[in-house]
Design a protein around this motif. Structure first.
Motif, mmCIF file in Angstrom:
data_model
loop_
_atom_site.group_PDB
_atom_site.id
_atom_site.type_symbol
_atom_site.label_atom_id
_atom_site.label_comp_id
_atom_site.label_asym_id
_atom_site.label_seq_id
_atom_site.Cartn_x
_atom_site.Cartn_y
_atom_site.Cartn_z
ATOM 1 N N ARG A 55 5.864 -15.029 -12.534
ATOM 2 C CA ARG A 55 7.003 -14.145 -12.723
ATOM 3 C C ARG A 55 8.324 -14.903 -12.760
ATOM 4 O O ARG A 55 9.267 -14.499 -13.417
ATOM 5 C CB ARG A 55 7.055 -13.114 -11.584
ATOM 6 N N ASN A 56 8.387 -15.982 -11.992
ATOM 7 C CA ASN A 56 9.603 -16.777 -11.950
ATOM 8 C C ASN A 56 9.232 -18.240 -11.798
ATOM 9 O O ASN A 56 8.189 -18.577 -11.246
ATOM 10 C CB ASN A 56 10.490 -16.373 -10.755
ATOM 11 N N GLY B 184 14.905 -6.772 -6.596
ATOM 12 C CA GLY B 184 13.761 -6.798 -7.488
ATOM 13 C C GLY B 184 13.324 -8.190 -7.850
ATOM 14 O O GLY B 184 13.329 -9.090 -7.033
ATOM 15 N N ASN B 185 13.013 -8.426 -9.073
ATOM 16 C CA ASN B 185 12.334 -9.629 -9.529
ATOM 17 C C ASN B 185 13.277 -10.821 -9.683
ATOM 18 O O ASN B 185 13.498 -11.312 -10.779
ATOM 19 C CB ASN B 185 11.636 -9.327 -10.855
ATOM 20 N N THR B 186 13.845 -11.264 -8.596
ATOM 21 C CA THR B 186 14.706 -12.441 -8.608
ATOM 22 C C THR B 186 14.343 -13.315 -7.428
ATOM 23 O O THR B 186 14.297 -12.831 -6.304
ATOM 24 C CB THR B 186 16.191 -12.040 -8.487
ATOM 25 N N PHE C 52 12.808 -23.584 -4.655
ATOM 26 C CA PHE C 52 11.835 -22.662 -5.225
ATOM 27 C C PHE C 52 11.085 -23.321 -6.383
ATOM 28 O O PHE C 52 11.698 -23.890 -7.287
ATOM 29 C CB PHE C 52 12.572 -21.410 -5.707
ATOM 30 N N ALA D 113 6.308 -8.088 -5.749
ATOM 31 C CA ALA D 113 6.998 -9.171 -6.424
ATOM 32 C C ALA D 113 8.493 -8.961 -6.262
ATOM 33 O O ALA D 113 8.970 -7.851 -6.218
ATOM 34 C CB ALA D 113 6.637 -9.193 -7.898
ATOM 35 N N GLY D 114 9.211 -10.027 -6.218
ATOM 36 C CA GLY D 114 10.661 -9.887 -6.147
ATOM 37 C C GLY D 114 11.237 -10.624 -4.969
ATOM 38 O O GLY D 114 10.729 -10.541 -3.872
ATOM 39 N N GLY D 115 12.317 -11.338 -5.198
ATOM 40 C CA GLY D 115 12.881 -12.194 -4.167
ATOM 41 C C GLY D 115 13.457 -11.439 -2.995
ATOM 42 O O GLY D 115 13.668 -12.001 -1.944
ATOM 43 N N ALA D 116 13.720 -10.153 -3.150
ATOM 44 C CA ALA D 116 14.341 -9.432 -2.052
ATOM 45 C C ALA D 116 13.336 -9.048 -0.983
ATOM 46 O O ALA D 116 13.712 -8.596 0.083
ATOM 47 C CB ALA D 116 15.035 -8.173 -2.569
ATOM 48 N N ASP D 117 12.078 -9.258 -1.270
ATOM 49 C CA ASP D 117 11.074 -8.909 -0.275
ATOM 50 C C ASP D 117 10.973 -9.988 0.775
ATOM 51 O O ASP D 117 11.249 -11.149 0.523
ATOM 52 C CB ASP D 117 9.713 -8.728 -0.953
ATOM 53 N N THR D 118 10.572 -9.601 1.955
ATOM 54 C CA THR D 118 10.405 -10.559 3.037
ATOM 55 C C THR D 118 9.340 -11.581 2.671
ATOM 56 O O THR D 118 8.270 -11.244 2.195
ATOM 57 C CB THR D 118 9.973 -9.827 4.314
ATOM 58 N N GLN D 119 9.673 -12.829 2.890
ATOM 59 C CA GLN D 119 8.744 -13.912 2.612
ATOM 60 C C GLN D 119 8.008 -14.274 3.901
ATOM 61 O O GLN D 119 8.632 -14.595 4.915
ATOM 62 C CB GLN D 119 9.504 -15.147 2.118
ATOM 63 N N TYR E 261 16.259 -16.670 8.175
ATOM 64 C CA TYR E 261 14.993 -17.222 8.631
ATOM 65 C C TYR E 261 15.268 -18.302 9.673
ATOM 66 O O TYR E 261 16.300 -18.956 9.656
ATOM 67 C CB TYR E 261 14.219 -17.862 7.460
#
Lengths: 112, 114
Positions: B55-56, A96-98, B45, B97-103, A35
């Motif tokens: 979720r987190n 996934g969910n991390t 975070f 959901a999920g950290g691997a997705d683009t923010q 980023y």
């Protein structure tokens, strides 16, 4: 927890010089994202690397993911004043969910 | 598509007060993450919500809380403000959901605690 080290913390370059920032992890990464945050702005997604040894280019920016998927680099060729900002890497250990874990960033200054 | 919006953009509070920040994600995005950004600690975070469920959660005290509504809009609340809570609070939306997705980050809310 997941830790990621980003170096250098600061980098001052003359316009036209190259710039590289590195991101290192002690554990194998699922993927890594980069980023850019301009001064006074918010982080903007640049790229995501997923495969071991992956190299991606965006104009003057070259992104690499290490063979062991534990490190990555962002290289800018012939910097311009528009490159000024802080570059962050963000990693996740699992897909996934991390939550993403962000490096502390490298602040780039470009002297015209 | 409109980007992520955050309100207010700037806020000044005094110690002991509480504050609520709002975030509207990109239309169609169901996951919202919150981050605290300070010069010394970088991007930390706070928590992530997906379909109204947390979720987190990051390593922040219980004074920091959040929620997400059925329209995916999210709020975060900080109670009993401390000087150290002065920071830029960033909201990011993700398609999944999920950290691997683009923010996709919003412009942030700059909170100053006096």
């Amino acid at each position: 927890g997941q830790q990621v080290m980003q170096i250098p913390q600061y980098q001052h370059v003359q316009e036209g010089e190259d710039f590289t920032t590195y991101c290192n992890s002690s554990t194998t990464l699922s993927n890594i994202q980069w980023y850019k945050q301009r001064p006074g702005g918010h982080p903007v997604f640049l790229i995501q690397l997923v495969k071991s040894g992956e190299v991606k280019k965006q104009k003057r920016l070259t992104f690499q993911f290490g063979e062991a998927k534990k490190n990555s680099s962002l290289h800018i060729t012939a910097t311009q004043t528009t490159d000024v900002g802080t570059y962050f890497c963000a990693v996740s250990r699992n897909s996934g969910n991390t939550p993403l874990v962000f490096g502390k960033g490298t602040r780039l200054s470009v002297i015209a | 598509k409109a980007g992520v919006t955050q309100t207010p953009r700037y806020l000044i509070k005094t110690r002991g007060q509480q504050v609520t920040l709002s975030c509207s994600p990109i239309s169609g995005h169901r996951s919202v993450s919150w981050y605290q950004q300070t010069p010394g600690q970088g991007l930390q975070f706070l928590f992530e919500y997906f379909s109204e469920t947390q979720r987190n959660k990051g390593n922040f005290p219980g004074r920091f809380s959040g929620r997400q509504f059925s329209n995916s809009r999210s709020e975060m609340n900080v109670s009993t403000l401390e000087l150290g809570d002065s920071a830029l609070y960033l909201c990011a939306s993700n398609l999944l959901a999920g950290g691997a997705d683009t923010q996709y980050f919003g412009p942030g809310t700059r909170l100053t605690v006096l």
